[in-house]
Write an enzyme that holds these catalytic residues in place. Sequence first.
Site, PDB file in Angstrom:
ATOM      1  N   MET A 118       0.846  -1.193   0.000  1.00 13.63           N
ATOM      2  CA  MET A 118       0.000   0.000   0.000  1.00 13.63           C
ATOM      3  C   MET A 118       0.887   1.250   0.000  1.00 13.63           C
ATOM      4  O   MET A 118       0.421   2.347   0.345  1.00 13.63           O
ATOM      5  CB  MET A 118      -0.942  -0.007   1.210  1.00 13.63           C
ATOM      6  CG  MET A 118      -1.930  -1.175   1.154  1.00 13.63           C
ATOM      7  SD  MET A 118      -3.439  -0.893   2.084  1.00 13.63           S
ATOM      8  CE  MET A 118      -2.789  -0.615   3.708  1.00 13.63           C
ATOM      9  N   HIS A 157       9.505  -3.391   3.310  1.00 12.79           N
ATOM     10  CA  HIS A 157       9.052  -3.626   1.933  1.00 12.79           C
ATOM     11  C   HIS A 157      10.243  -3.941   1.013  1.00 12.79           C
ATOM     12  O   HIS A 157      10.137  -4.772   0.119  1.00 12.79           O
ATOM     13  CB  HIS A 157       8.347  -2.379   1.377  1.00 12.79           C
ATOM     14  CG  HIS A 157       7.077  -2.021   2.083  1.00 12.79           C
ATOM     15  ND1 HIS A 157       6.957  -0.909   2.883  1.00 12.79           N
ATOM     16  CD2 HIS A 157       5.864  -2.628   2.090  1.00 12.79           C
ATOM     17  CE1 HIS A 157       5.717  -0.847   3.344  1.00 12.79           C
ATOM     18  NE2 HIS A 157       5.035  -1.865   2.888  1.00 12.79           N
ATOM     19  N   GLN A 207     -10.245  -2.584   2.713  1.00  7.18           N
ATOM     20  CA  GLN A 207      -9.742  -3.247   3.912  1.00  7.18           C
ATOM     21  C   GLN A 207      -9.693  -2.326   5.135  1.00  7.18           C
ATOM     22  O   GLN A 207      -9.217  -2.720   6.184  1.00  7.18           O
ATOM     23  CB  GLN A 207      -8.375  -3.888   3.646  1.00  7.18           C
ATOM     24  CG  GLN A 207      -7.221  -2.919   3.449  1.00  7.18           C
ATOM     25  CD  GLN A 207      -5.988  -3.640   2.931  1.00  7.18           C
ATOM     26  OE1 GLN A 207      -5.915  -4.064   1.774  1.00  7.18           O
ATOM     27  NE2 GLN A 207      -4.989  -3.809   3.793  1.00  7.18           N
ATOM     28  N   GLY A 219       4.994 -10.022   3.781  1.00 13.12           N
ATOM     29  CA  GLY A 219       5.760 -10.002   5.022  1.00 13.12           C
ATOM     30  C   GLY A 219       5.089 -10.828   6.104  1.00 13.12           C
ATOM     31  O   GLY A 219       3.872 -10.930   6.168  1.00 13.12           O
ATOM     32  N   LYS A 220       5.928 -11.405   6.990  1.00 14.32           N
ATOM     33  CA  LYS A 220       5.392 -12.163   8.123  1.00 14.32           C
ATOM     34  C   LYS A 220       4.879 -11.241   9.218  1.00 14.32           C
ATOM     35  O   LYS A 220       4.287 -11.694  10.185  1.00 14.32           O
ATOM     36  CB  LYS A 220       6.487 -13.053   8.704  1.00 14.32           C
ATOM     37  CG  LYS A 220       6.768 -14.296   7.921  1.00 14.32           C
ATOM     38  CD  LYS A 220       7.589 -15.219   8.817  1.00 14.32           C
ATOM     39  CE  LYS A 220       8.026 -16.461   8.101  1.00 14.32           C
ATOM     40  NZ  LYS A 220       8.838 -17.288   9.013  1.00 14.32           N
ATOM     41  N   ASP A 252       2.482  -9.210   9.012  1.00 16.32           N
ATOM     42  CA  ASP A 252       1.027  -9.420   8.965  1.00 16.32           C
ATOM     43  C   ASP A 252       0.789 -10.922   8.874  1.00 16.32           C
ATOM     44  O   ASP A 252       0.447 -11.460   7.826  1.00 16.32           O
ATOM     45  CB  ASP A 252       0.434  -8.674   7.769  1.00 16.32           C
ATOM     46  CG  ASP A 252       0.572  -7.171   7.937  1.00 16.32           C
ATOM     47  OD1 ASP A 252       0.008  -6.630   8.880  1.00 16.32           O
ATOM     48  OD2 ASP A 252       1.295  -6.554   7.130  1.00 16.32           O
ATOM     49  N   GLN A 275      -2.649 -12.281   7.935  1.00 11.53           N
ATOM     50  CA  GLN A 275      -2.882 -11.973   6.516  1.00 11.53           C
ATOM     51  C   GLN A 275      -2.177 -13.006   5.631  1.00 11.53           C
ATOM     52  O   GLN A 275      -2.753 -13.526   4.670  1.00 11.53           O
ATOM     53  CB  GLN A 275      -2.374 -10.570   6.218  1.00 11.53           C
ATOM     54  CG  GLN A 275      -2.250 -10.240   4.745  1.00 11.53           C
ATOM     55  CD  GLN A 275      -1.838  -8.797   4.492  1.00 11.53           C
ATOM     56  OE1 GLN A 275      -2.625  -7.890   4.671  1.00 11.53           O
ATOM     57  NE2 GLN A 275      -0.595  -8.586   4.066  1.00 11.53           N
ATOM     58  N   SER A 278       4.439   1.197   8.133  1.00 13.80           N
ATOM     59  CA  SER A 278       4.121   2.540   7.650  1.00 13.80           C
ATOM     60  C   SER A 278       3.454   3.353   8.762  1.00 13.80           C
ATOM     61  O   SER A 278       3.588   4.571   8.811  1.00 13.80           O
ATOM     62  CB  SER A 278       3.189   2.465   6.452  1.00 13.80           C
ATOM     63  OG  SER A 278       3.795   1.706   5.442  1.00 13.80           O
TER      64      SER A 278
END
Length: 281
Positions: A26, A33, A57, A144-145, A147, A150, A183
């Site tokens: 995002m 990232h 979301q 990424g871990k 999240d 997710q 972020s």
Amino acid sequence: MHILHTRAELHSALQSKPRPVLVPTMGNLHAGHLALVARARELGSTVIASVFVNRLQFGPGEDFERYPRTLQRDAEQLRSAGCDLLFAPDEAQMYPSPQTFHVRPDPLLAGELEGASRPGHFEGVTTVVLKLLQLVQPGVAVFGKKDYQQLLLIRAMVEQFALPVHIEGVETVREADGLAMSSRNGYLDASQRAQAPQLHHALRELAQRVRAGCRADELRDAETAAEQRLRSLGWQPDYTSVRRRRDLQRPQPEDLARGDQLVVLGAARLGGTRLLDNLEI
Ligand code: PAF
């Protein structure tokens, strides 16, 4: 690096670069990232990142409007990281008509932890990820871990719908003091920033208690103690929880006896900023 704003531009760029490695984001990129991009480069010859702040979301009252949009800086960072393509659609490209069809992820996995605190969040995440996978048709997609829930949900979606893509998980990147890169760290003022690693510390302490040989019936007390510790430091915890890595369900006595792999997850608010983190045990 080519920047693509429309589906048509994306489609034509992918003609000569089929089945790239996709890094969905995002935007407002940080070293976490860039670690995804670095892994993507190891996994394939063409790397495409996407930057899209996905309205679906975010719940009512969440930070969709103020979520930082820093496309120019993101593009510079991606270019330096060796990304080949950047897909940066606007809402009209991603949702040309209102998105009335949604992915409905398994409530057993999506209804707890983040899902309990942010109803509808994972529906929005899985819907946009499915759409990105359809548009880009990557061979691999990298997440990424940080999240963690997710990542598990996306893996489950890919498996359930037999999507022809491999999902790669990448370790969380941390600041020197242990704070997981995010972020949303940018929302913290100086004194909150100094306090922010306390969430990581609380999860580390909880993980140590589990490693030291916590029984299943003692886990709730250990979780409550971690939440109380955070509360005493001025946080408002949503949860701290010890779960099985494979399905994020609570470990049963037989799981602990078998030495099942576990993960400690936590989310808490510091002032107006909600941070989350996790540690595999
Ligand atoms: O992890 C994120 O940044 C987002 O949830 C994702 C996967 C890009 C979907 O909008």
